[in-house]
Design a protein around this motif. Structure first.
Motif, short mmCIF file in Angstrom:
data_model
loop_
_atom_site.label_atom_id
_atom_site.label_comp_id
_atom_site.label_asym_id
_atom_site.label_seq_id
_atom_site.Cartn_x
_atom_site.Cartn_y
_atom_site.Cartn_z
N LEU A 292 0.83 -1.21 0.00
CA LEU A 292 0.00 0.00 0.00
C LEU A 292 0.86 1.26 0.00
O LEU A 292 0.47 2.29 -0.53
N VAL A 316 -8.45 7.80 0.48
CA VAL A 316 -8.95 6.49 0.90
C VAL A 316 -7.82 5.46 0.94
O VAL A 316 -7.68 4.69 1.90
N ALA A 317 -6.98 5.48 -0.09
CA ALA A 317 -5.86 4.53 -0.11
C ALA A 317 -4.99 4.72 1.12
O ALA A 317 -4.54 3.75 1.74
N THR A 318 -4.78 5.98 1.49
CA THR A 318 -3.93 6.24 2.65
C THR A 318 -4.56 5.70 3.93
O THR A 318 -3.89 5.06 4.74
N ALA A 320 -6.41 3.31 4.27
CA ALA A 320 -6.37 1.85 4.30
C ALA A 320 -5.16 1.34 5.07
O ALA A 320 -5.21 0.27 5.69
N VAL A 323 -5.32 -0.06 8.63
CA VAL A 323 -5.79 -1.41 8.97
C VAL A 323 -4.63 -2.38 9.28
O VAL A 323 -4.57 -2.92 10.39
N THR C 96 -9.57 -6.36 12.36
CA THR C 96 -9.46 -5.94 10.97
C THR C 96 -10.74 -5.24 10.53
O THR C 96 -10.70 -4.21 9.87
N ILE C 100 -11.87 -0.97 9.66
CA ILE C 100 -12.37 -0.66 8.32
C ILE C 100 -13.66 0.15 8.44
O ILE C 100 -13.83 1.18 7.78
N LEU C 103 -12.96 3.62 9.50
CA LEU C 103 -12.39 4.42 8.42
C LEU C 103 -13.47 4.88 7.44
O LEU C 103 -13.40 5.98 6.91
#
Ligand code: HEA
Ligand code: HEA
Ligand SMILES: [Cu+2]
Lengths: 619, 107, 367, 206
Positions: A292, A316-318, A320, A323, C96, C100, C103
């Protein structure tokens, strides 16, 4: 060829020569440690100067121009010349031992990588003495950097280019070492987490540094040869630099962070006497973070004007990344859960790390929200974010690793009491310095501000921040005292002072130069622990005692680096006077000559003979 | 160590034969590469529609590169799993880089 | 050590509260008291994310404190070997999936407001200002009015104003924390953003992209006024006269000096046809500040003209011919005072708008 | 594997480049390195694509490029790729002489390519006054194509020094990996060129 005879009393010259020519990963580790530590002090002094300038509004401790040099060199020094080399120090000291290897895959390149880093680092700092160091920020955004007068930015470009080449070599070297040199039974899924993180970080180096290399070349062509990549008047575009820099720059922060995670995984597991909780998930999370890490760089550029679509995607990618990082945090917590937690200095750093890094990661997610970042960007909020993750993550890890592996590297153990004093000063100072900066940022204090106006509500926060920084300085001084004291006392410790779990603790401290007399047979995760639980003292060998193949020392890496160092000056000063081109020829001549020598002179190493090993064992 | 240093001559001849076969394939690959190159150049010289030509020549280039990698550089052979993985890792980063610089630089 | 940790925690929570309740920073500067559309949008996302983060932090700290207190090795347990757990599938799925979800709670409003803030739907029908950033000052040209001004941007309250931003040299960034988030001002790509202020007043603006020596001093202001005042002001600006003749005797001498030394770079009327070389000085007497950073006063103005490099290192005025090699004025101080007298006669409206008056009062600059 | 075995050219396994640990390390390491090189060239290609219209009023790609030269260069480089495959073929058959011959041909073709490239640059500079300083497009063009050219130079020097050094002593397990990775490098140069002629030249004249 019996070089085994104990080399206790060697003249200073001989020792120096030994280090200048060594290709032994353990000695290279020590050199990285010393050089990186030195640059950390330099960068820390620069930080203190920064903080002192900001202690009160409209202060004039340093001039505006000098302040800009200070922040630029502080950031550059800390990232490239302190944090990365210190990480390389531990990777060199530990990774080959953890996988049961006698050396790294390319000992010669390993040494070359170190010398390139060192000479690149020196080059960067030469600017101080020749009319001003680089002053365009560590990110060196064009066109500020391409139009910055003097030679400071040229030194930045060439210094980073040289040391970057060294880093790239280091990265490839560790990748191959881990792929090819593992001891029998050391499967990928039995590798200690520090090795795993070293592996992924090396892959990130491999894929991220070339973008920086190209960026630096373009900047060099613009500044020194009149090209127009970033020059709007020639049709150029400065945003290209930003992309190239961050395509490198974001993976770079994970190059720093991942090995730090690795260090803590080792320490937390060792001192709670438990195997790492969720090992598989930890490995998976490491790889995922690395992956990522390549898709988020534009989160540094939300305000550049890329448009809402690009901003949203990168936001959004950031996010992620939170997680897999969260997976790690919780796995550490559950490693502690049910353990028998011993709190000594390395563990104290690890325990300080968890809440600190969580805070830093959380502000990371906050700045990742593009529309919120319109407020955060380029303010002290961001400064606070990245010091929380970099100091609270990486520097804490380096200090933890220093105390943890010091016995392995030097055969003596750092004082625990002084270590704890260091921790508390540094930890409290750290939070004082940086917690308040979040608010400063939101209250309207942009970063890279030489000074701030009176009566803007920023005075108190800055004062507190400065006080904190000096507490960190005190902590650092206690560390130095500790190191001096421990070295003077020099009380020897055995191979496994922590009752630890991984392979490096199965051999004496410091390890003999060939590491393992016989390659160990690895029978599970935490191989040494496995043997201990079955009542054995050490590892079962996987081979009979035999000849050991060792690489030859070489002076060429040093020579190559000196050559490039000299050529660097030629490149810079030819912009004033073409006669400096001769330096390029001399320097490149030396470097290429040394490379040619290397390629025509066979280097097939030598063997330590079985008989000598046996004799040594009897002594 | 999979490769024994001393081999029987039979084995050696067998391997040699195999390599010969492979060499033939490689010559064919080469011929195809030349053909592709010719097609690319011809299409450009024929001044066909830009929007048609560009994707086609890019695809032809990609295939050629595949040939280089899999035939000339033996990536199809075994023992190349990790090299392939890392190489494609690089290609992935490379792809993102190009995409960004093409799409996100001017507005 | 246990109570150490506790103390630190209470301390930080306490300091957090103190910060939030009493010191959100200076009014019209801080981003924590939004008074404009963009700032409000960002603030909402900030609040949502802070709430999520508080939840996360509480969970992490709860586990952390429990583990550290409960599982510390006690005396006599040195040889005890804890159970070597490998992991736990359920737990791993939990930590996990929950992050999510959390976010997503942040991501949705983020995307919505990101698109909202990039909306150009009303651009055609709104006031458009061409913003130009230069080392180390700002120029604003009202696109539909053929008027330009420097350092202080006047906008009517509650109106969307579109800014089309381009740099004259390096990259700068336009940030008025209380009104809106920031946007880069780059030399090759024009960026557009809009601002909309909810309250009249003078707002602090900062350059937030590192741009050289006086980056930290590249302040500007947004003067938010009523629609009526805005119209008057624009009218006044349109009527500023390049041929203006000074009134007082000293100002007349000052004008002479100004014409000899300064006019090649500075214009005294607001016409958009004046080249943008140095700040436009029309309406100078109604400025909130001198050079963007000094209280408005004659002394400050004289100081500035005498030695601009001392106040803003590296600024473009240091190339002016009236300065010697050290950057000191070759014009005597008395003469500079005359120039100041002249400049302080320049105004587009008879007296400053209310916002400016209030501002000067608050900042304690009656003189 | 002792140095004795390594330098003994009598017995060759069928993958001599990977027969020793050093060889394996080189082999893997070099492939990894090529992964990094693809990012390097991607950065250059991306920059070029971003700037290929930024002619700043100067010469554009349509006005500059002619395809004849590029076609010849392409053929030379493609062929040299095949010849280096032949060289490796003979290396595996332990036929040192033939390997050297094919390597020689490869080097000659590479030199030919290089001469054309120099001619091209020279032509642009003197006929069109098109240089690195003309425009951002000029900077990007010379940098991308020049970087490739630099790789060709390095590849040639590498081949030549290997050939000279080992001319007398023949093939062994110590130098086989060196020859092998040099040829990998050469193929990679060809890979890059395929994209250069497509993206820079063919798309440039469209
Ligand atoms: C070691 C270095 C490091 C690390 C690890 C990180 C980690 C992260 N960083 Fe940071 N960052 C920097 C170093 C680092 N950063 C630097 C140096 C800069 C500034 C450069 C400059 O401009 O000079 C920067 C700047 C920076 C920016 C640009 C800000 C700006 O300039 O406006 C952004 C924006 O998205 C960002 C985001 C993130 C995110 C999302 C993470 C994530 O990886 C964090 C993930 C971790 C957690 C989230 C905590 C643990 C997770 C849980 C407990 C699970 C549950 C959590 C949630 C559901 C939220 N960082
Ligand atoms: C690894 C990275 C790293 C580390 C460890 C640090 C550590 C510190 N940093 Fe910073 N910092 C950056 C990376 C890092 N930083 C970067 C990338 C930037 C951005 C630069 C830019 O904008 O371009 C930045 C910017 C930055 C700023 C913002 C400047 C500005 O925007 O104007 C500030 C201000 O407070 C700051 C402070 C500090 C402090 C107080 C420390 C402390 O933690 C330091 C602690 C260390 C010490 C206190 C050492 C003390 C030394 C001694 C006691 C010496 C003894 C000496 C002898 C015996 C010879 N840093
Ligand atoms: Cu980042």
């Amino acid at each position: 060829m019996s070089t085994l005879v104990a080399t206790n009393k060697k003249s200073f010259g001989a020792t120096l020569w030994d280090y200048l020519t060594t290709v032994d990963h353990k000695k290279i580790a020590i050199m990285y440690l010393i050089a990186g530590g030195f640059f950390f002090l330099v960068g820390g002094l620069e930080a203190l100067a920064i903080r002192w300038q900001l202690v009160q509004p409209m202060n004039d401790f340093v001039s505006a121009g000098f302040y800009n040099e200070l922040i630029t060199m502080h950031g550059t020094t800390m990232i490239f010349l302190a944090a990365m080399p210190l990480i390389f120090a531990f990777m060199n000291a530990v990774v080959p031992l953890q996988i049961g290897a006698r050396d790294v895959a390319f000992p010669f390149l390993n040494s070359l990588g170190f010398w390139l880093f060192l000479f690149g680092g020196i080059m960067l700092n030469v600017g101080w003495f020749t009319g001003g160091a680089a002053d365009a920020g560590w990110t060196a955004y064009a066109p500020l950097s391409t139009t910055s007068p003097g030679e400071g930015v040229d030194y930045y470009v060439l210094g980073l280019q040289i040391s970057g080449a060294g880093t790239l070599m280091g990265g490839i070297n560790f990748l191959v070492t881990i792929v090819n040199m593992r001891a029998p039974g050391m499967t990928y899924m039995r590798m200690p987490l520090f090795t795993w993180t070293a592996f992924v970080a090396s892959a990130l180096i491999l894929f991220a540094f070339p973008a920086l290399t190209v960026g630096l070349f373009l900047m060099m062509f613009d500044r020194l040869f009149g090209a127009g990549f970033f020059e709007a008047n020639m049709g150029g575009n400065a945003v290209i630099w930003q992309h190239l820099f961050w395509i490198f720059g974001h993976p770079e922060v994970y190059i720093l962070a991942l090995p730090a995670f690795g260090v803590f995984s080792e320490i937390i597991s060792t001192f709670s006497k438990k195997r790492l909780f969720g090992y598989t998930a930890m490995v998976f999370a490491t790889v995922l973070i690395g992956f990522l890490g390549f898709m988020v760089w534009a989160h540094h550029m939300f305000t550049v004007g890329m448009g809402p679509a690009a901003n949203s995607i990168f936001a959004v990618a950031t996010m992620a990344i939170a997680v897999p990082t969260g997976i790690k945090i919780f796995n550490w917590l559950f490693t502690l859960w049910g353990g028998s937690i011993e709190i000594n200095t390395p563990m104290l750093w690890a325990l300080g790390f968890i809440p600190t890094f969580t805070l830093g990661g959380m502000t990371g997610v906050m700045v990742a929200a593009a529309s919120a970042d319109y407020q955060f960007h380029d303010t002290y909020f961001v400064v606070a974010h990245f010091h929380y993750v970099i100091v609270g993550g990486v520097v804490f890890a380096l200090l933890a690793g220093l105390h943890y592996w010091w016995p392995k590297m030097f055969g003596t153990i750092l004082d625990d009491k002084l270590g704890k004093i260091t921790f508390w000063f540094f930890f409290i100072g750290f939070h004082l310095t940086f917690f308040i900066q979040h608010f400063l940022g939101l209250m309207g204090m942009p970063r890279r501000y030489w000074t701030y106006l009176e009566n803007q509500g920023l005075d108190l926060g800055n004062l507190v921040s400065t006080i904190g920084a000096f507490l960190m300085g005190v902590g650092t001084i206690f560390l130095l005292i500790n190191i001096v004291k421990t070295t003077m006392k020099n009380e020897r410790v055995g191979g496994d002072p922590w009752d630890a779990r991984t392979l490096e603790w199965a051999i004496p401290s410091p390890p003999p130069f060939y590491n393992f007399k016989q390659l160990p047979l690895v029978r599970g995760l935490d191989p040494l622990w496995v043997e201990k639980t079955e009542g054995r003292k050490g590892m079962t060998p996987a081979e009979p005692i035999g000849d050991i193949h060792m690489p030859n020392n070489s002076f060429l890496p040093f020579v190559i680096s000196v050559g490039l160092f000299i050529a660097g000056f030629g490149f810079i000063y030819q912009k004033h006077d073409l006669s400096w081109l001769t330096l390029i020829f001399i320097g490149m001549g030396i470097a290429l000559g040394a490379m040619l020598t290397r390629s025509v002179k066979d280097d097939i190493g030598y063997h330590i003979h079985k008989e000598d090993l046996q004799k040594e064992a009897e002594e | 160590m999979t490769d024994k240093v001393s081999e029987t001559s039979q084995q050696f001849d067998y391997e040699k034969q195999k390599r010969k076969e492979e060499m033939k394939q490689q010559v064919i690959t080469f011929a195809l590469m030349i053909v592709f190159t010719l097609i690319s150049f011809a299409m450009v010289l024929a001044e066909l529609d830009r929007l048609f030509v560009i994707p086609v020549i890019l695809v032809l280039a990609a295939i050629q590169v595949g040939f280089q990698l899999y035939y000339f550089m033996h990536m199809s052979h075994k023992g190349h799993e990790l090299p392939a993985l890392m190489f494609y890792g690089g290609v992935f980063a490379a792809f993102l880089t190009i995409l960004a610089l093409v799409v996100l630089v001017w507005w | 050590m246990k109570d150490w940790m506790g103390k630190i925690r209470t301390l930080s929570i306490f300091s957090f509260l103190v910060m939030v309740l009493t010191a959100c920073g200076k009014d019209n500067l801080t981003a924590l008291v939004p008074k404009g559309y963009g700032a409000e949008q960002s603030f909402n996302v900030i609040i949502i994310s802070i709430l999520v983060m508080i939840v996360v932090f509480i969970v992490v700290m709860a586990i952390y404190i429990y583990v550290v207190l409960k599982f510390r090795r006690k005396k006599g347990q040195e040889d005890q070997i804890p159970v070597q757990t490998e992991g736990n599938k359920t737990l791993e799925v939990v930590w996990t999936v929950i992050p999510i979800l959390l976010l997503i709670i942040i991501a949705v409003p983020t995307i919505a407001s990101t698109y909202d803030l990039a909306d150009e739907g009303e651009k055609e029908d709104s006031i458009n200002v061409n913003v130009k950033g230069m080392q180390f000052w700002w120029n604003f040209e009202y696109a539909n009015e053929e008027v330009q001004t420097s350092q202080e941007l006047y906008i009517p309250v509650d109106q969307k104003v579109y800014l089309n931003m381009l740099s004259g040299d390096v990259i700068h960034a336009f940030w008025v924390p209380s009104i809106s988030g920031k946007m880069d001002v780059s030399p090759e790509n024009e960026n557009t953003m809009y601002i909309q202020a909810f309250e009249e007043g003078v707002y602090w603006g900062k350059c937030t992209e590192f741009c050289g020596d006086s980056h930290s001093l590249m302040d500007f202001k947004i003067v938010v006024v009523s629609q009526e005042e805005y119209d008057q002001w624009i009218d006044g600006m349109k009527n500023t006269d390049p041929e203006y003749t000074a009134q007082s005797a000293s100002a007349q001498e000052g004008q002479q000096l100004f014409n000899n030394n300064c006019i090649s770079c500075h214009a005294i009327d607001a016409s958009a046809t004046n080249p943008v070389i140095a700040p436009n000085l029309a309406d100078f007497d109604n400025r909130t500040m001198i050079a963007g950073i000094e209280h408005y006063s004659k002394e400050a103005l004289v100081d500035w003209i005498m030695n601009p490099g001392e106040i803003k290192p590296g600024n473009g005025m240091m190339d002016a011919e009236y300065l010697d090699d050290e950057g000191m004025s070759t014009i005597s101080e008395e003469d500079v005072e005359k120039i100041a007298d002249f400049l302080m006669e320049l105004k587009a409206t008879d007296e400053p708008v209310d916002s400016v008056k209030d501002f000067r009062e608050q900042e304690g600059q009656g003189n | 594997m002792s140095e004795h075995d390594v330098l003994n050219p009598k017995h060759m396994p069928h993958n001599p480049e990977k027969a020793t640990l050093e060889g394996k390390n080189k082999f893997i390491g070099f492939w990894f390195f090529l992964g990094g090189e693809s990012v390097l060239f991607a950065s250059l290609f991306g920059t070029y694509l971003a700037l290929n219209d930024s002619t700043n009023g100067g010469k554009s790609s349509e006005e500059l490029f002619g395809l004849e030269l590029v076609f010849i260069m392409t053929m030379l480089l493609l062929t040299s790729s095949l010849t280096s495959v032949y060289a490796m073929y003979h290396m595996k058959n332990n036929d040192f002489k033939k390997m050297m011959v094919w390597l020689g041909i490869t080097v000659a073709l590479g030199l030919g390519f290089l001469c054309f490239e120099l001619y091209e640059f020279n032509h642009y500079i003197h006929e069109y006054e098109f240089t690195m300083r003309s425009s951002a497009f000029g900077s990007a063009f010379y940098t991308l194509v020049g970087f490739h050219g630099g790789h060709v130079v390095f590849g040639l020097l590498w081949f030549i020094s290997l050939m000279v050094r080992n001319a007398k002593r023949g093939l062994n397990l110590y130098n086989a990996p060196k020859f092998y990775i040099a040829s990998l490098y050469w193929h990679f140069i060809d890979v890059v060129w395929v994209f250069i002629f497509t993206v820079v030249y063919l798309m440039g004249v469209l």
